[in-house]
Write a protein that holds these residues in place. Sequence first.
Motif, PDB file in Angstrom:
ATOM      1  N   GLU A  34      27.868  48.278  37.925  1.00  0.00           N
ATOM      2  CA  GLU A  34      28.692  47.531  38.874  1.00  0.00           C
ATOM      3  C   GLU A  34      27.839  46.721  39.845  1.00  0.00           C
ATOM      4  O   GLU A  34      28.215  45.609  40.222  1.00  0.00           O
ATOM      5  CB  GLU A  34      29.614  48.472  39.645  1.00  0.00           C
ATOM      6  CG  GLU A  34      30.818  48.882  38.862  1.00  0.00           C
ATOM      7  CD  GLU A  34      31.829  49.647  39.708  1.00  0.00           C
ATOM      8  OE1 GLU A  34      31.763  49.567  40.951  1.00  0.00           O
ATOM      9  OE2 GLU A  34      32.671  50.313  39.107  1.00  0.00           O
ATOM     10  N   ARG A  84      42.094  49.068  35.403  1.00  0.00           N
ATOM     11  CA  ARG A  84      40.899  49.493  36.139  1.00  0.00           C
ATOM     12  C   ARG A  84      39.825  48.409  36.116  1.00  0.00           C
ATOM     13  O   ARG A  84      39.187  48.110  37.131  1.00  0.00           O
ATOM     14  CB  ARG A  84      40.321  50.771  35.514  1.00  0.00           C
ATOM     15  CG  ARG A  84      40.693  52.035  36.196  1.00  0.00           C
ATOM     16  CD  ARG A  84      39.855  53.231  35.749  1.00  0.00           C
ATOM     17  NE  ARG A  84      39.500  53.289  34.349  1.00  0.00           N
ATOM     18  CZ  ARG A  84      40.241  53.826  33.391  1.00  0.00           C
ATOM     19  NH1 ARG A  84      41.414  54.342  33.684  1.00  0.00           N
ATOM     20  NH2 ARG A  84      39.812  53.849  32.143  1.00  0.00           N
ATOM     21  N   THR A  85      39.633  47.814  34.956  1.00  0.00           N
ATOM     22  CA  THR A  85      38.628  46.756  34.813  1.00  0.00           C
ATOM     23  C   THR A  85      38.998  45.549  35.665  1.00  0.00           C
ATOM     24  O   THR A  85      38.142  44.984  36.360  1.00  0.00           O
ATOM     25  CB  THR A  85      38.506  46.340  33.332  1.00  0.00           C
ATOM     26  OG1 THR A  85      38.215  47.490  32.548  1.00  0.00           O
ATOM     27  CG2 THR A  85      37.416  45.306  33.138  1.00  0.00           C
ATOM     28  N   LYS A  88      38.368  46.172  39.272  1.00  0.00           N
ATOM     29  CA  LYS A  88      36.933  46.121  39.560  1.00  0.00           C
ATOM     30  C   LYS A  88      36.502  44.668  39.771  1.00  0.00           C
ATOM     31  O   LYS A  88      35.794  44.347  40.719  1.00  0.00           O
ATOM     32  CB  LYS A  88      36.148  46.758  38.406  1.00  0.00           C
ATOM     33  CG  LYS A  88      34.650  46.705  38.577  1.00  0.00           C
ATOM     34  CD  LYS A  88      33.932  47.387  37.448  1.00  0.00           C
ATOM     35  CE  LYS A  88      34.103  46.626  36.165  1.00  0.00           C
ATOM     36  NZ  LYS A  88      33.312  47.139  35.045  1.00  0.00           N
ATOM     37  N   TYR A  89      36.956  43.775  38.882  1.00  0.00           N
ATOM     38  CA  TYR A  89      36.613  42.362  39.019  1.00  0.00           C
ATOM     39  C   TYR A  89      37.231  41.751  40.266  1.00  0.00           C
ATOM     40  O   TYR A  89      36.641  40.867  40.890  1.00  0.00           O
ATOM     41  CB  TYR A  89      37.042  41.581  37.781  1.00  0.00           C
ATOM     42  CG  TYR A  89      36.216  41.895  36.556  1.00  0.00           C
ATOM     43  CD1 TYR A  89      34.842  42.064  36.637  1.00  0.00           C
ATOM     44  CD2 TYR A  89      36.810  42.037  35.311  1.00  0.00           C
ATOM     45  CE1 TYR A  89      34.085  42.361  35.516  1.00  0.00           C
ATOM     46  CE2 TYR A  89      36.061  42.331  34.179  1.00  0.00           C
ATOM     47  CZ  TYR A  89      34.701  42.492  34.300  1.00  0.00           C
ATOM     48  OH  TYR A  89      33.943  42.781  33.190  1.00  0.00           O
ATOM     49  N   ARG A  91      37.622  43.274  43.093  1.00  0.00           N
ATOM     50  CA  ARG A  91      36.804  43.693  44.246  1.00  0.00           C
ATOM     51  C   ARG A  91      35.604  42.779  44.468  1.00  0.00           C
ATOM     52  O   ARG A  91      35.112  42.658  45.592  1.00  0.00           O
ATOM     53  CB  ARG A  91      36.305  45.131  44.046  1.00  0.00           C
ATOM     54  CG  ARG A  91      37.339  46.170  44.327  1.00  0.00           C
ATOM     55  CD  ARG A  91      36.715  47.554  44.528  1.00  0.00           C
ATOM     56  NE  ARG A  91      35.608  47.877  43.674  1.00  0.00           N
ATOM     57  CZ  ARG A  91      35.666  48.588  42.556  1.00  0.00           C
ATOM     58  NH1 ARG A  91      36.818  49.035  42.132  1.00  0.00           N
ATOM     59  NH2 ARG A  91      34.587  48.860  41.855  1.00  0.00           N
TER      60      ARG A  91
END
Length: 161
Positions: A34, A84-85, A88-89, A91
Amino acid sequence: MKAATVSEIKRELKTKTTEELSELCLRLSKFKKENKELLTYLLYEAADEESYIQSVKTEMDDQFEEINTTSYYFIKKSVRKILRTVKKYIRYSPHKTTEVELLIYFCSSLKEMSPSISRNVTLQNLYDRQLTMIRKKVSTLEADLQYDYGVLLDNMEGISG
């Protein structure tokens, strides 16, 4: 080891030279995927937010195509992984419109999926929760964007009902 606060880290970073900062970033990128992805976003993609959004949408499309649709169990697992992916992107980007656009795209992709998510309570609830979250995010945007996204969301909610 106790982690330092953000303000303490900021103060310490100001005392470092450019070369030392560069070295710290490289070391940081070695520890977690990450961290490397965030650095990639900041260095290469932050300047062109539209292409970043498009690349995430393309990755989302690929993931939706790979879903095993033999049972709702596999569909749910895959959809949660995609979400979830995407989160994450989201964020990585400081822009609220990026979050709204990606979540709207996720919901529209989920709704177009075959077999229909309306036959599964868990997937339908996930879809409805995302629409609620999008509504909350849209309410914090500028008035013209609120209207544009509001119309889009009204259409999506009309489809889900």
